[in-house]
Write an enzyme that holds these catalytic residues in place. Sequence first.
Site, PDB file in Angstrom:
ATOM      1  N   VAL A 356      69.589  14.504  51.635  1.00  0.00           N
ATOM      2  CA  VAL A 356      69.891  13.434  52.582  1.00  0.00           C
ATOM      3  C   VAL A 356      71.215  13.658  53.295  1.00  0.00           C
ATOM      4  O   VAL A 356      71.613  12.855  54.122  1.00  0.00           O
ATOM      5  CB  VAL A 356      69.898  12.051  51.895  1.00  0.00           C
ATOM      6  CG1 VAL A 356      68.494  11.674  51.465  1.00  0.00           C
ATOM      7  CG2 VAL A 356      70.845  12.035  50.712  1.00  0.00           C
ATOM      8  N   LYS A 358      74.536  16.780  54.239  1.00  0.00           N
ATOM      9  CA  LYS A 358      75.302  17.989  53.929  1.00  0.00           C
ATOM     10  C   LYS A 358      76.749  17.657  54.170  1.00  0.00           C
ATOM     11  O   LYS A 358      77.128  17.279  55.286  1.00  0.00           O
ATOM     12  CB  LYS A 358      74.879  19.136  54.839  1.00  0.00           C
ATOM     13  CG  LYS A 358      73.493  19.674  54.571  1.00  0.00           C
ATOM     14  CD  LYS A 358      73.232  20.841  55.503  1.00  0.00           C
ATOM     15  CE  LYS A 358      71.750  21.115  55.678  1.00  0.00           C
ATOM     16  NZ  LYS A 358      71.117  21.667  54.501  1.00  0.00           N
ATOM     17  N   GLY A 359      77.545  17.746  53.144  1.00  0.00           N
ATOM     18  CA  GLY A 359      78.962  17.465  53.317  1.00  0.00           C
ATOM     19  C   GLY A 359      79.730  18.750  53.252  1.00  0.00           C
ATOM     20  O   GLY A 359      79.165  19.814  53.028  1.00  0.00           O
ATOM     21  N   GLY A 360      81.017  18.635  53.467  1.00  0.00           N
ATOM     22  CA  GLY A 360      81.856  19.817  53.385  1.00  0.00           C
ATOM     23  C   GLY A 360      81.858  20.374  51.980  1.00  0.00           C
ATOM     24  O   GLY A 360      82.111  21.541  51.752  1.00  0.00           O
ATOM     25  N   LYS A 378      75.245  14.646  44.243  1.00  0.00           N
ATOM     26  CA  LYS A 378      76.030  15.591  45.045  1.00  0.00           C
ATOM     27  C   LYS A 378      76.166  16.873  44.258  1.00  0.00           C
ATOM     28  O   LYS A 378      76.552  16.871  43.105  1.00  0.00           O
ATOM     29  CB  LYS A 378      77.436  15.030  45.272  1.00  0.00           C
ATOM     30  CG  LYS A 378      77.502  14.019  46.349  1.00  0.00           C
ATOM     31  CD  LYS A 378      78.956  13.728  46.669  1.00  0.00           C
ATOM     32  CE  LYS A 378      79.037  12.782  47.846  1.00  0.00           C
ATOM     33  NZ  LYS A 378      78.452  11.465  47.545  1.00  0.00           N
ATOM     34  N   ASP A 474      90.556  10.550  50.914  1.00  0.00           N
ATOM     35  CA  ASP A 474      89.738  11.014  52.045  1.00  0.00           C
ATOM     36  C   ASP A 474      88.977   9.859  52.672  1.00  0.00           C
ATOM     37  O   ASP A 474      87.760   9.867  52.737  1.00  0.00           O
ATOM     38  CB  ASP A 474      88.791  12.116  51.586  1.00  0.00           C
ATOM     39  CG  ASP A 474      88.295  12.952  52.761  1.00  0.00           C
ATOM     40  OD1 ASP A 474      88.865  12.818  53.864  1.00  0.00           O
ATOM     41  OD2 ASP A 474      87.339  13.719  52.578  1.00  0.00           O
TER      42      ASP A 474
END
Length: 672
Positions: A356, A358-360, A378, A474
């Site tokens: 669902v 794509k993160g860094g 994750k 963040d």
Amino acid sequence: MSCSRLHLVLIFSCVHLVSLSGQQETGFVFNGFHQADIYTDGLARVLPDGLLQLTNDSAFQMGHAFFKLPFYFDPSDTISFYTHFVCALAPLQLGASGGHGMAFVVSPSMDLSHALQAQYLGVFSTSTNGTSPSQLIAIELDTIESLGIDELEKPHVGIDVNNATSIESTLPSYFSNALGKNVSINLLSGLPIQVWVDYDGSSLNVTLAPVDRQKPDQPLMSRSINLSDYFQHKMFVGFSAATGQLTSNQYVLGWSFSRGKELLQNLDLSKLPQAPLPRDVPLPRDEQPPLLSPPLIGLVILSVILVLLVLGVVYWYRRNKYAEVREPWEKEYGPHRFSYKSLYKATNGFGTDCCVGKGGFGNVYKGTLPLSRHIAVKRLSHNAEQGMKQFVAEVVTMGSLQHRNLVPLLGYCRRKGELLLVSEYMPNGSLDQYLFHDQNQSPSWLQRISILKDIASALNYLHTGATQVVLHRDIKSSNVMLDSDFSGRLGDFGMARFQDPRANLSATAAVGTIGYMAPELITMGTSTKTDVYAFGAFLLEVTCGRRPVEPELPVEKQYLVKWVCVCWKEASLLGTIDPRLGRETLFKEVEMVLKLGLLCTNAKPEARPTMGQVVQYLNLDLTLPDFSLNSPGIGAFMPVSIEASSSISASNSRSASIPMFVTHTILRGSGR
Ligand SMILES: *[C@@H]1O[C@H](CO)[C@@H](O)[C@H](O)[C@H]1NC(C)=O
Ligand SMILES: *[C@@H]1O[C@H](CO)[C@@H](O)[C@H](O)[C@H]1NC(C)=O
Ligand SMILES: *[C@@H]1O[C@H](CO)[C@@H](O)[C@H](O)[C@H]1NC(C)=O
Ligand SMILES: *[C@@H]1O[C@H](CO)[C@@H](O)[C@H](O)[C@H]1NC(C)=O
Ligand SMILES: *[C@@H]1O[C@H](CO)[C@@H](O)[C@H](O)[C@H]1NC(C)=O
Ligand SMILES: *[C@@H]1O[C@H](CO)[C@@H](O)[C@H](O)[C@H]1NC(C)=O
């Protein structure tokens, strides 16, 4: 004459027993044939060590050996005899065939010179088949297929009466009392073989056994026969052997004979001479005959190895597939630990259809645990095992934080080079998708201010409400999740460190996202003030509907904080707001939020409000302090270190990151 012989026997050999009653021999025993009363002819001779050799390997020869004295039988009375002898048939080379065999013979005469060699075994001749009253009885150990005479084409044991055609024959074997079954015997092994021939007047039994066995309970052959017709008054007992084209050394090692069962003396097997073995004779094997031939055994072993290999690979594959890293220190986090297998199953094997986001830091997967509990997993890849303990401790601590505007962290799982974080699944995704993606409906001001209040409250809780000060590090719209009620939920705390795969987790790398990073971060590291700075940038982002840094825009607009200041200077502060905001927007509130954003992004950390104050400002419980563009630090946006343009694109939700190593830790025990 026979009397003097008897005395000689008694005096010199003392090994055979003779009954003097009626001057009749009743039996004898020879443990080796030294000085034994033996008549020999042909190749037969007694060797110096007492071995009776019947034949050597001269071809087409025969040899006879008889006990010199006859036995007298009364054909009208019951005839019986019992004998036990040990013989050895040795071909020149082990495994080679040898000929032709030997026989125990009961004969009216010791002179068998008219007999034939080879398959006739020196006992019979062609003239003695059938009709002739030769009256010979032979128990043959035939080591060769008999041409035209016997049905059995292999080495066999047979009972012959009067002619070379056995009245009964069978393959050599013995009944093993221990195993309860027949075990075959190789006649040509060269090893000593025991033979018993028992005749009680009605049945003739032949029994074989290797030299190291007791007499088997069951005979090899049992033939009911009345031998009266074939016995003459005087009979000699002895052995005959013959060679043909094929030869072998044929020996008798010991011999016991008696007319009565009870009178039969035991051979002393330990005293028997040794027969020379054929070359390469193996040690006597165990009773068990080899069930499988060597190539078959090889095949079986090979297939077993193959099967084991396949099983091993399957096991290894499954083990690897679900392999985890688990260390002793993780015991206390047991309840927070998920098994990789359960996560693998929940997410359909981390299939693309479950991905669902794509993160860094890695991909995010939606999964469903049993009891239809939805989770987000994750997958963070990392190669820093060092510091993992501290990081997991932090993650678990964060998981225990309770606030309705935090995304609940449920647990984790570790694999080699990989960390999996499990949190509750947020059905409505992240806020940035609504702010920047036109296909989603843009949130109204009321929704936006409500989300801002939610996040402020969550951050305030992290900074002050928990037992320890927790920094988020963040804050940005892509880390703000929306639950089913569209309430804002802060997620991904502490995750910033994962954005740089090279970052050493133990060195508390300060990493964030350009545009949200306070200028002092490089020199002083993370603090609650850097979180406030990021929150300020986030306030402006939500209000203006654009990211804090957008390199594609004209220079004066690139940096959101600067641009808001410029507009304020030009008295068009409200010109910066998201054009998609509708008419219901409360412009007074919008203006307050913009100013609060500037206050929070003050270049001087000490001039920024605390999150507690921010919450009060947003709730209008406190009025903003009076400040202007000339106040120190306001609008002094300094982009952090690198030229952002290369790594930032407005359309890309992946965060650009800059690792910076500082000595500040994420958790500071407020009570410690
Ligand atoms: C076999 O024995 C006989 C008689 O003892 C002898 O003449 C002959 O040479 C021997 N043959 C072999 C091959 O040893
Ligand atoms: C004995 O049998 C053989 C073949 O088995 C035969 O050639 C021979 O003529 C027979 N002899 C007598 C005397 O019948
Ligand atoms: C060999 O002897 C047996 C028994 O005495 C007899 O039944 C058989 O007919 C004989 N065989 C020949 C070929 O004469
Ligand atoms: C062993 O062999 C003998 C003779 O061939 C046979 O009569 C007997 O039934 C066999 N016994 C077993 C246990 O197979
Ligand atoms: C021969 O063997 C049978 C069966 O094992 C037995 O009944 C019989 O008494 C034996 N005969 C002799 C003479 O040992
Ligand atoms: C064997 O045969 C002889 C005569 O042929 C007979 O007198 C004797 O009784 C027989 N023996 C047995 C045990 O049948």
